[in-house]
Scaffold this motif. Structure first.
Motif: not given
Length: 269
Positions: A29-35, A75-79, A150-157, A205-211
């Motif tokens: 899923t991560i690969r599909r959304v990133r692509s 793709s349907s996955t990303t949707i 209020i809230f900032s979420g970071l989703i890394y791909l 801190m610098q957070n790791p770029f992971e999923s």
């Protein structure tokens, strides 16, 4: 396919709250959304917003038509992922997880308003999704985010290589402890302002770029963060992320007052 989120883990509470929420999302899923994101931006980068530091982005409010075009061509996955992220149910679950920290973190007039909101059970929030693509040598200058956020979420791909080197590749977000207060979300674009900031600020801190998790922070006037210049990024590679933001929708006090007046039939719907 669904995204499952665990309980919020607070990493730091001062001068602003930083944490992570475990996120169960399989690698395919991560690969599909990133692509899908990378492909769409490559074809449409002349149409999207680009910062002075070469960050390309679109979001669900300012760039509604572009975002919808991205969804239509995905793709349907990303949707499914985008539908989940934009759902009110997810927003309510996240706010429930971090509600106490949200009130304590603000340290401004919003602390009282948020407390009143909880007592009155009034929904004054909206979700905004931002897609971000950054290339070699791009950056994001220090800033604190908009006042209404209020809230900032970071989703890394990350790519597989980026994931393998996530703790050393400097692609994550840097969080800073600074005595400078930023009430209006001024971005430190001027070099002298940046020099003064880095001379006095301390890296939290610098957070790791992971999923494996959605990293997040709660906005206040000292929630300084940045992405340092991506000088170690491969020339043809990209830093791809999805930013999940929860913002106030208008004044809480006005909304609560109106609901109270409506309850006692002083005003009509």
């Amino acid at each position: 396919m669904t995204i499952e989120f665990g309980n919020a883990q607070i990493i730091c509470s001062k001068p602003f709250t930083i944490g992570q929420i475990p996120m169960m999302l399989d690698q395919s899923t991560i690969r599909r959304v990133r692509s899908d994101i990378a492909t769409w931006f490559a074809k449409n980068n002349s149409s999207v917003s680009v910062s002075r530091e070469q960050k390309f982005k679109i979001d669900t409010k300012k760039d509604r038509s572009l975002f919808q075009d991205f969804v239509n061509r995905s793709s349907s996955t990303t949707i499914q992922v985008m539908d989940t992220l934009q759902s009110p149910a997810l927003r309510h679950r996240i706010l429930k997880k971090i509600w106490f920290q949200t009130i304590v973190n603000r340290k401004d007039r919003y602390s009282l308003e948020l407390a009143l909101l909880g007592l009155a059970n009034v929904d004054c929030f909206e979700t905004r999704i931002e897609l971000s693509v950054m290339g070699k040598d791009s950056s994001i200058v220090p800033h604190t985010d908009s006042v209404g956020k209020i809230f900032s979420g970071l989703i890394y791909l990350p790519t597989e290589q980026q994931a393998e080197t996530s703790t050393i590749n400097s692609l994550g977000t840097s969080f800073w402890h600074s005595q400078i207060k930023n009430y209006t979300n001024r971005h430190l674009s001027n070099k002298s302002d940046q020099d003064n900031f880095y001379d006095s600020a301390e890296l939290i801190m610098q957070n790791p770029f992971e999923s494996g998790a959605m990293w997040f922070f709660l906005r206040n006037d000292r929630s300084w963060h940045s992405v340092e210049k991506l000088k170690f990024l491969e020339s043809e590679d990209k830093r791809v992320s999805v930013n999940y933001n929860i913002l106030l929708r208008g004044s809480i006090l006005k909304r609560v007052s109106k609901d109270i007046l409506r309850k006692f039939k002083i005003i009509r719907d």
